[in-house]
Design an enzyme around this catalytic site. Sequence first.
Site, PDB file in Angstrom:
ATOM      1  N   TYR A 114      13.987  -4.849  16.009  1.00  0.00           N
ATOM      2  CA  TYR A 114      13.786  -4.700  14.562  1.00  0.00           C
ATOM      3  C   TYR A 114      14.981  -5.260  13.788  1.00  0.00           C
ATOM      4  CZ  TYR A 114      13.830  -2.626   9.949  1.00  0.00           C
ATOM      5  OH  TYR A 114      13.916  -2.454   8.593  1.00  0.00           O
ATOM      6  N   ALA A 115      16.191  -4.847  14.184  1.00  0.00           N
ATOM      7  CA  ALA A 115      17.381  -5.317  13.479  1.00  0.00           C
ATOM      8  C   ALA A 115      17.490  -6.837  13.562  1.00  0.00           C
ATOM      9  CB  ALA A 115      18.627  -4.653  14.049  1.00  0.00           C
ATOM     10  N   SER A 131       0.807  -1.221   0.000  1.00  0.00           N
ATOM     11  CA  SER A 131       0.000   0.000   0.000  1.00  0.00           C
ATOM     12  C   SER A 131       0.837   1.266   0.000  1.00  0.00           C
ATOM     13  CB  SER A 131      -0.953   0.009   1.204  1.00  0.00           C
ATOM     14  OG  SER A 131      -0.223   0.011   2.418  1.00  0.00           O
ATOM     15  N   SER A 188      17.167  -5.764   5.373  1.00  0.00           N
ATOM     16  CA  SER A 188      17.610  -4.398   5.645  1.00  0.00           C
ATOM     17  C   SER A 188      19.112  -4.410   5.882  1.00  0.00           C
ATOM     18  CB  SER A 188      16.899  -3.838   6.883  1.00  0.00           C
ATOM     19  OG  SER A 188      17.469  -2.605   7.291  1.00  0.00           O
TER      20      SER A 188
END
Length: 260
Positions: free
Chosen positions: A148-149, A9, A135
Amino acid sequence: MLAVVTGASSGIGYELAVELARRGYDLVVASAGERLTEAAETFRALGRNVLEARVDLATPDGVDELWEEIEELGQPVDVACINAGVGVGGLFKDTDLDEELDMVSLNCASTIHLAKYVVKQMTARGEGRILFTSSIAGEMVAPREAVYAATKAFVLSFAHSLRFELKDTGVTVTALQPGPTDTDFFHRAGMDNTKVGSEGKSESQPDDVAKEGLEALFAEKDHVYAASLKTKIEGKLANAIPGEVKGAMHEKMARPLDEK
């Protein structure tokens, strides 16, 4: 030809879908966001058939619902861009546990869940391409984005291992490793008031990241650092820089601007 793009999105997922539509692929686009319908209209304007799947991929039911909709099309998946993901910023001692567990569910569990379906279908046919959005953070020491990492390191490791497993099957796997990119990622992660959230994200534009990711995918590369020169250099040096140095660099970028 059919391509599946999750997290389509906005941001990198949106641009992946645009680029695939331009390359002649019909699309299945998935997101839990309200912006999906508007995005799908843009993809249709490029002359492609588009199926919208408004599903919550952070839940097993959401992944199952998406795959059921894909199977109902009766059309094999040629390209799968498993891209949906979120971040949570802040010191681990202060961050919300439920938010982080939801992040792990989306970034890790749903990635494995959807990949299982995709890989089984593609290997049965003996062809297909899979792009996982990891990432640069997956190779960094990342204070204030510790969980997150870790999720992105998980995705990167999974992509590399799966690529090896599938090397003789006709199915290729590529890991996309963006650096800070000009999307709403940092806003959703609560990191507007940081150097990386206010300045660093301008280093890369999502359309450039998507194009480099798909170029790597179709060239059958194992991974690509995208899209800024800084990200490419950081990626090349990631294993040579001591962890303490990488941590200090990330801390400077991720701490609130008003915090000394």
